[in-house]
Design an enzyme around this catalytic site. Structure first.
Site, PDB file in Angstrom:
ATOM      1  N   HIS A  98       0.821  -1.226   0.000  1.00 36.50           N
ATOM      2  CA  HIS A  98       0.000   0.000   0.000  1.00 36.50           C
ATOM      3  C   HIS A  98       0.855   1.275   0.000  1.00 36.50           C
ATOM      4  O   HIS A  98       0.327   2.360  -0.244  1.00 36.50           O
ATOM      5  CB  HIS A  98      -0.902   0.045   1.239  1.00 36.50           C
ATOM      6  CG  HIS A  98      -1.962  -1.017   1.262  1.00 36.50           C
ATOM      7  ND1 HIS A  98      -2.798  -1.255   0.193  1.00 36.50           N
ATOM      8  CD2 HIS A  98      -2.319  -1.915   2.228  1.00 36.50           C
ATOM      9  CE1 HIS A  98      -3.629  -2.251   0.499  1.00 36.50           C
ATOM     10  NE2 HIS A  98      -3.351  -2.677   1.713  1.00 36.50           N
ATOM     11  N   ASP A 135      -3.042 -10.325  -2.267  1.00 35.34           N
ATOM     12  CA  ASP A 135      -3.607  -9.794  -1.020  1.00 35.34           C
ATOM     13  C   ASP A 135      -5.062  -9.388  -1.294  1.00 35.34           C
ATOM     14  O   ASP A 135      -5.396  -8.940  -2.388  1.00 35.34           O
ATOM     15  CB  ASP A 135      -2.779  -8.582  -0.585  1.00 35.34           C
ATOM     16  CG  ASP A 135      -3.121  -8.088   0.802  1.00 35.34           C
ATOM     17  OD1 ASP A 135      -2.315  -8.323   1.718  1.00 35.34           O
ATOM     18  OD2 ASP A 135      -4.183  -7.458   0.965  1.00 35.34           O
ATOM     19  N   ASP A 223      -4.787 -12.646   3.558  1.00 32.28           N
ATOM     20  CA  ASP A 223      -6.035 -12.093   4.110  1.00 32.28           C
ATOM     21  C   ASP A 223      -7.223 -12.304   3.162  1.00 32.28           C
ATOM     22  O   ASP A 223      -8.312 -11.789   3.406  1.00 32.28           O
ATOM     23  CB  ASP A 223      -5.875 -10.611   4.483  1.00 32.28           C
ATOM     24  CG  ASP A 223      -5.187  -9.793   3.418  1.00 32.28           C
ATOM     25  OD1 ASP A 223      -4.979 -10.303   2.304  1.00 32.28           O
ATOM     26  OD2 ASP A 223      -4.868  -8.611   3.693  1.00 32.28           O
TER      27      ASP A 223
HETATM   28 ZN   LIG Z   1      -4.315  -6.874   2.819  1.00 29.64          ZN
END
Ligand SMILES: [Zn+2]
Length: 331
Positions: A98, A135, A223
């Protein structure tokens, strides 16, 4: 830490070759990050800690740790490209995908996979790098870093419109010379192994085969797992095992086997380590006899284990049609 303990407990740890991480230099980091941002992170840490951007907290030692995480990815690339190991898993913290050029976001301070890809290009002369980010959140920093660059093919396979807003949309395909080299595979909440594997078979693998990467990097967030408190996908350990195998196969076909998997998110303390165990087992070509905690037998009763749902079918078709402009493999 739980992942490391699990690997050690299963005995797999003994079969692995340890790759010693080193600290990335500021020169390595500024291939993407603004020097003023790097300076700001250093300052925040020197003053005892704080937020490096949006939800990316740092403590007093985070600057060095973040440099070590980025350097861990670089060391894994070195080991694979120099032939010391065939493929590698970088179990690094903090995650990176990110992080933007000028700010940390979503627990990420420096963008490890971007730094690793640029390191492969600058130090080892690799031209074409593929990055797959599985992800459950969009890899917004990685998308931003390579958006106009045709030398890096970037896939983000994520839950549609989860985090962060404004990134990861199917229509975002790159710009300038990089048009077509960003592939956002945004799937609706509730998808499981079947939709994920369909995304690999119908979109990711055909485009990767057309691109012919010389190095494959994976931003691996566990995740998307069925137990994750932040994601709403239903991927099992078996799903992670098969996704890893697909990347091994792409690397073997085009990149002399060169594959580096970098740890990103994963928030189920119970289940995420088992997903990572499945990834490492696939990388080693071995299986332990540790049963997964949820028992695949009962999970396989969930419809999304076997079936691509109607909303996922529609999403996959939209992604295929969008990318068909750029890739004949999906036309
Ligand atoms: Zn994540």
């Amino acid at each position: 830490m739980r992942t490391k303990h699990l690997l050690d407990m299963t005995g797999l740890g003994k079969l692995l070759t340890k790759i010693e991480p080193y600290m990335a230099s500021e020169d390595d980091i500024t291939v993407y990050h603004a020097p003023e941002y790097v300076e700001r992170v250093k300052q925040i840490c020197a003053e005892g800690g704080g937020d490096t951007g949006e939800g990316a907290p740092a403590g007093p030692d985070s600057f060095e740790i973040a440099l070590l995480a980025a350097g861990g990815g670089m060391a894994a690339v070195d080991a694979v490209v120099e032939g010391r190991v065939r493929r590698a898993f970088a179990n690094i913290r903090p995650p990176g995908h990110h992080a933007m050029s000028d700010k940390g976001m979503g627990f990420c301070i420096f963008n490890n996979v971007v730094v690793a890809a640029r390191h492969a290009q600058r130090k080892h002369g690799i031209e074409r790098v593929m990055v797959l980010d599985w992800d459950v959140h969009d890899g917004n920093g990685t998308q931003d870093a390579f958006y106009d660059d045709p030398s890096v093919l970037f896939f983000s396979l994520h839950q549609d419109r989860l985090y962060p807003p404004g990134f990861g949309e199917v229509e975002q395909v790159g710009s300038g010379d990089g048009t077509g080299f960003t592939v956002n595979v945004a799937l609706p909440p509730g998808c499981g192994d079947a939709a994920y594997l369909a995304a690999f078979e119908r979109i990711i693998i055909p485009i990767a085969d057309e691109f012919k990467p010389q190095l494959v990097l994976v931003s691996a967030g566990q995740d998307a797992s069925t137990m994750d408190p932040l994601g709403r996908m239903c991927v099992t350990t078996e799903g992670y095992r098969r996704m890893t195998q697909a990347m091994i196969d792409v690397a073997e076909r085009h990149a002399d086997g060169r594959l580096v998997i970098l740890q990103e998110g994963g928030y189920s303390e119970l289940y995420a380590p088992y997903c990572t165990l499945a990834i490492v087992e696939a990388l080693l070509g071995q299986r332990t006899n540790i049963p997964e905690p949820l028992q695949i037998d009962s999970l396989s009763n969930q419809p999304q284990y076997h079936t691509v749902g109607a909303s996922a079918e529609a999403a996959l078709e939209q992604i295929r049609a969008t990318q068909a402009t750029y890739w004949s493999a999906v036309a």
